[in-house]
Design an enzyme around this catalytic site. Structure first.
Site: not given
Ligand code: GAR
Length: 194
Positions: A109, A111
């Site tokens: 993952n 984060h």
């Molecule tokens: C990213 O910033 C990722 O780190 C976060 O969601 C965003 C997705 O962006 N993930 C979380 O918060 C998981 N807990 P994206 O769809 O543009 O890749």
């Protein structure tokens, strides 16, 4: 070469960074499929544009967990595509034990915080509102806890006095798009040399 499945719920900019790295030859992996729990998520559009099989998995009515039926559907796809690694890229559901047991240390993952700081939802906002002077992103193994798995790689970004939440999240995305391919390369090379 490892075969990977990317799971995401939204925009898919991290998935795009991985697609770009594979296409540029800087990440040696095959993206076998992209899966979303949101039917019209942009991540699925990105998959289609790059001729990567795109799958929607219906997870309703549970808002936060990958329910049994949905988990079984994901497992079926993993078998169908002979997946080695499951890569979560903005996947906003908790992965349950069946999947974890079938893919031990093979679910990764990203984060948007320097874990263990600010686990859970809205980590960017949490950091921004904490008055910290830096934050960053973490690529980590997924375990049964909430953002608690072993850390593979972190990248720091500064929180400047002039930053807004929006500008901070822009910097976050830039850092994430470098960190994710880099972390997966580290991981896949480790595997090859094991
Ligand atoms: C990213 O910033 C990722 O780190 C976060 O969601 C965003 C997705 O962006 N993930 C979380 O918060 C998981 N807990 P994206 O769809 O543009 O890749």
């Amino acid at each position: 070469m490892p075969s990977i499945a990317i799971l995401g719920s939204g925009n898919g900019s991290n998935a795009q960074a991985l697609i770009d790295a594979v296409e540029a030859g800087t990440l040696e992996a095959t993206i076998a499929c992209i899966i979303s729990d949101v039917q019209n998520a942009r991540i699925l559009e990105r998959a289609k544009k790059h001729h990567i099989p795109a799958h929607y998995i219906d997870c309703a009515p549970s808002p936060h967990v990958l329910r049994d039926q949905a988990e079984a559907a994901v497992l079926q796809l993993m078998e169908h595509y002979h997946i080695d690694y499951i890569i979560l890229a903005g996947f906003m559901r908790i992965v349950k034990t069946d999947l974890l047991n079938r893919f031990p240390k093979k679910i990764i993952n990203i984060h948007p915080s320097l874990l263990p700081a600010f686990p859970g939802l809205d980590a960017g906002r949490q950091a921004f509102e904490s008055n910290a002077s830096e934050t960053g992103c973490t690529v980590h193994y997924v375990d049964a806890g909430m953002d608690t798995g072993d850390i593979i790689l972190q990248k720091k970004i500064s929180i400047d006095a002039t930053d807004t939440l929006e500008s901070l999240m822009q910097k976050m995305h830039i850092a994430e798009h470098i960190a994710y391919p880099e972390a997966l390369n580290l991981l896949f090379n480790l595997e090859i040399n094991r």
